[in-house]
Design an enzyme around this catalytic site. Structure first.
Site, mmCIF file in Angstrom:
data_model
loop_
_atom_site.group_PDB
_atom_site.id
_atom_site.type_symbol
_atom_site.label_atom_id
_atom_site.label_comp_id
_atom_site.label_asym_id
_atom_site.label_seq_id
_atom_site.Cartn_x
_atom_site.Cartn_y
_atom_site.Cartn_z
ATOM 1 N N HIS A 154 -3.294 11.118 5.627
ATOM 2 C CA HIS A 154 -4.311 11.544 4.654
ATOM 3 C C HIS A 154 -5.625 10.789 4.835
ATOM 4 O O HIS A 154 -6.652 11.208 4.321
ATOM 5 C CB HIS A 154 -3.793 11.330 3.232
ATOM 6 C CG HIS A 154 -2.717 12.303 2.861
ATOM 7 N ND1 HIS A 154 -2.923 13.376 2.048
ATOM 8 C CD2 HIS A 154 -1.416 12.375 3.237
ATOM 9 C CE1 HIS A 154 -1.808 14.074 1.917
ATOM 10 N NE2 HIS A 154 -0.872 13.487 2.627
ATOM 11 N N ASP A 363 -13.812 8.220 4.435
ATOM 12 C CA ASP A 363 -12.799 8.895 3.626
ATOM 13 C C ASP A 363 -12.112 9.941 4.486
ATOM 14 O O ASP A 363 -12.790 10.643 5.247
ATOM 15 C CB ASP A 363 -13.471 9.565 2.415
ATOM 16 C CG ASP A 363 -12.613 9.512 1.170
ATOM 17 O OD1 ASP A 363 -11.379 9.521 1.323
ATOM 18 O OD2 ASP A 363 -13.177 9.468 0.063
HETATM 19 C C1 G6P Z 1 -5.249 7.537 -1.113
HETATM 20 C C2 G6P Z 1 -4.032 7.554 -0.201
HETATM 21 C C3 G6P Z 1 -2.795 8.017 -0.955
HETATM 22 C C4 G6P Z 1 -2.648 7.201 -2.234
HETATM 23 C C5 G6P Z 1 -3.888 7.293 -3.082
HETATM 24 C C6 G6P Z 1 -3.811 6.455 -4.362
HETATM 25 O O1 G6P Z 1 -5.647 8.827 -1.419
HETATM 26 O O2 G6P Z 1 -4.273 8.368 0.917
HETATM 27 O O3 G6P Z 1 -1.654 7.876 -0.152
HETATM 28 O O4 G6P Z 1 -1.517 7.624 -2.961
HETATM 29 O O5 G6P Z 1 -4.982 6.831 -2.310
HETATM 30 O O6 G6P Z 1 -3.566 5.106 -4.076
HETATM 31 P P1 G6P Z 1 -2.280 4.358 -4.622
HETATM 32 O O7 G6P Z 1 -2.275 3.043 -3.884
HETATM 33 O O8 G6P Z 1 -2.509 4.204 -6.088
HETATM 34 O O9 G6P Z 1 -1.082 5.203 -4.318
#
Ligand code: G6P
Length: 455
Positions: A154, A363
């Site tokens: 992602h 990003d």
């Molecule tokens: C990004 C990453 C995701 C993640 C999200 C939120 O978008 O690509 O994998 O879940 O951030 O971050 P967190 O550490 O709260 O899961």
């Protein structure tokens, strides 16, 4: 068609109000073929760590696991978010590498795999998400799993020289080689990965999208830009305008134009630079004082990591400084908010806004940019100011594309957005909306899963 098994660090249970791109896509796909969503429960509990929590909802099975303090510290706060996250966002200066957290990352991936294996069927298709779980395929293969295994990154793929600075880069590449298909957000990410393979990897690029790795294994790779549920966001935003929270925001603006930013409080999002650009805009356009209000919503994220805590302090100081220097008795230029809002309210806020500020330093995609566009009123759409370093800039060409490091350039874009004639706003918006209608979240998962299953 067999079941779909999704593996991701975070799992969205059916009653959770997390309507992010991944949750929407995954639920849709799981509902279609029936399936399993496996990952971390979001809890840290030494008593129950390693135990599965299971739930069924229609044809979807959810299985999550708690982590111990040590596993969470090494895997999530450690290697995933102190080593890989900065590296993948081109921030070598913030990379904190240790053998200990690297071992913890592998330990948790191995534990996940061990717990997942008994839940698998032979004809399952397994789709693993994001940088937390790169070793998952290799771990599953060790247990004899023969299913088709796909991975989707992602976040960005950095330049090959940066990746090669990671002490364990060869090991990570070996992990990736166990998948059948690797999905990236953009063709630039795919190209950078292939550059890495050419220069540093033990494998070769046969042609774009087809690689040969260890033992002659054929690995496919492609760009699959993630998207949003475009019609759902559009109708949610139109309906949200009459929600109390949205009406309160509208009333509080007293007819002033609104600029909005919504980002996790993360150094990759370019928030200090954005705040400075807004201040620069105010300095350079004194006639606009009192006419534009900037609302920045920035929910606190990963506060176990020191850089995130430091960033929070920096932003508080900057916001205070900007307001102190520019506010009037009846107008505060910036509203800086750390709380989270329900997704529907956010879409209503986007629709109210004249300017959407999405200016990350890096990003993978940035779905706020896409949601901002989909949420606009077709008769009177707002203008998106978008960083050229967000994956979304490769699709939303009609946004005002900026370099987020260029404070004056972003200030100019804010000015251009505020003064843009209605006809031009409509024209730009229509072109972007057409793109989002064609390339929505359903197309994303269908394209990826077709490639994975057919490969
Ligand atoms: C990004 C990453 C995701 C993640 C999200 C939120 O978008 O690509 O994998 O879940 O951030 O971050 P967190 O550490 O709260 O899961």
């Amino acid at each position: 068609m067999g079941r779909l098994v999704v593996v991701s660090n975070r799992v969205t249970l059916p009653d959770e109000n997390r309507a992010g791109g991944l949750a929407v896509a995954v639920h849709g796909a799981l509902r279609e073929s029936g399936g399993l969503w496996f990952g971390w429960s979001g809890r840290i509990d030494p008593e129950t760590s390693g135990q599965l929590r299971e739930r069924h909802d229609g044809n979807i099975h959810y299985a999550t696991m708690d982590l111990s303090h040590r596993d969470h510290a090494d895997y999530y706060d450690g290697f995933a978010n102190r080593t890989l996250w900065p590296l993948l966002h081109f921030r070598m200066d913030l990379v904190d590498y240790s053998r200990e957290t690297h071992a913890g990352y592998r330990r948790v991936n191995a534990l996940f795999a061990q717990k997942l294996v008994p839940l698998l069927h032979t004809d399952d298709t397994i789709w693993v998400h994001d940088y937390h779980l790169i070793p998952m395929a290799q771990q599953l293969r060790v247990h004899g799993v023969r299913c088709r295994l796909g991975f989707f990154l992602h976040v960005p793929m950095p330049s090959s020289d940066l990746l090669a600075a990671l002490p364990d880069h060869a090991r990570l590449f070996e992990d990736l080689s166990s998948y059948d298909l690797i999905g990236f957000q953009t063709t630039r990410d795919l190209e950078r990965f292939q550059d890495y393979v050419r220069l540093f990897g033990r494998g070769r690029v046969i042609r774009s999208g087809v690689l040969e790795t260890y033992g002659g294994h054929r690995l496919r790779a492609g760009a699959f830009p993630i998207s949003i549920d475009t019609p759902m966001i559009a109708s949610q935003a139109a309906a949200a305008i009459s929600k109390a929270s949205v009406r309160r925001l509208a009333a509080s603006l007293s007819r002033r134009a609104l600029a909005i930013g919504v980002d996790r409080l993360d150094y990759s999002k370019g928030l200090p630079e954005r705040f400075r650009a807004f201040a620069r805009y105010l300095e350079r356009h004194p006639g606009q004082r009192g006419k534009l209000t900037y609302l920045q919503i920035a929910p606190v994220s990963r506060s176990g990591v020191a850089e995130y805590r430091a960033l929070r302090g920096e932003l508080e100081q900057l916001a205070g400084h900007i307001n102190g220097g520019h506010a009037d008795a009846d107008w505060t230029p910036m509203r800086y908010v750390n709380r989270n809002y329900p997704h529907a309210s956010l879409t209503g806020f986007y629709r109210l806004a004249r300017v959407g500020l999405v200016t990350p330093l890096r990003d993978g995609m940035n779905l706020v940019a896409k949601e901002f566009v989909a949420a606009q009123d077709p008769e009177d759409p707002g203008v998106l100011v978008l960083s050229s370093f967000a994956g979304a800039a490769r699709e939303l060409h009609e946004a005002l594309i900026v370099n987020p490091y260029d404070i004056d350039g972003v200030a100019d874009a804010i000015e251009m957005a505020v003064t843009m004639p209605l006809a031009e706003r409509r024209e730009r918006w229509q072109a972007m909306m057409a793109q989002l209608q064609e390339h929505d979240i359903v197309a994303w998962r269908r394209d990826y899963l077709r490639a994975l299953r057919e490969g």
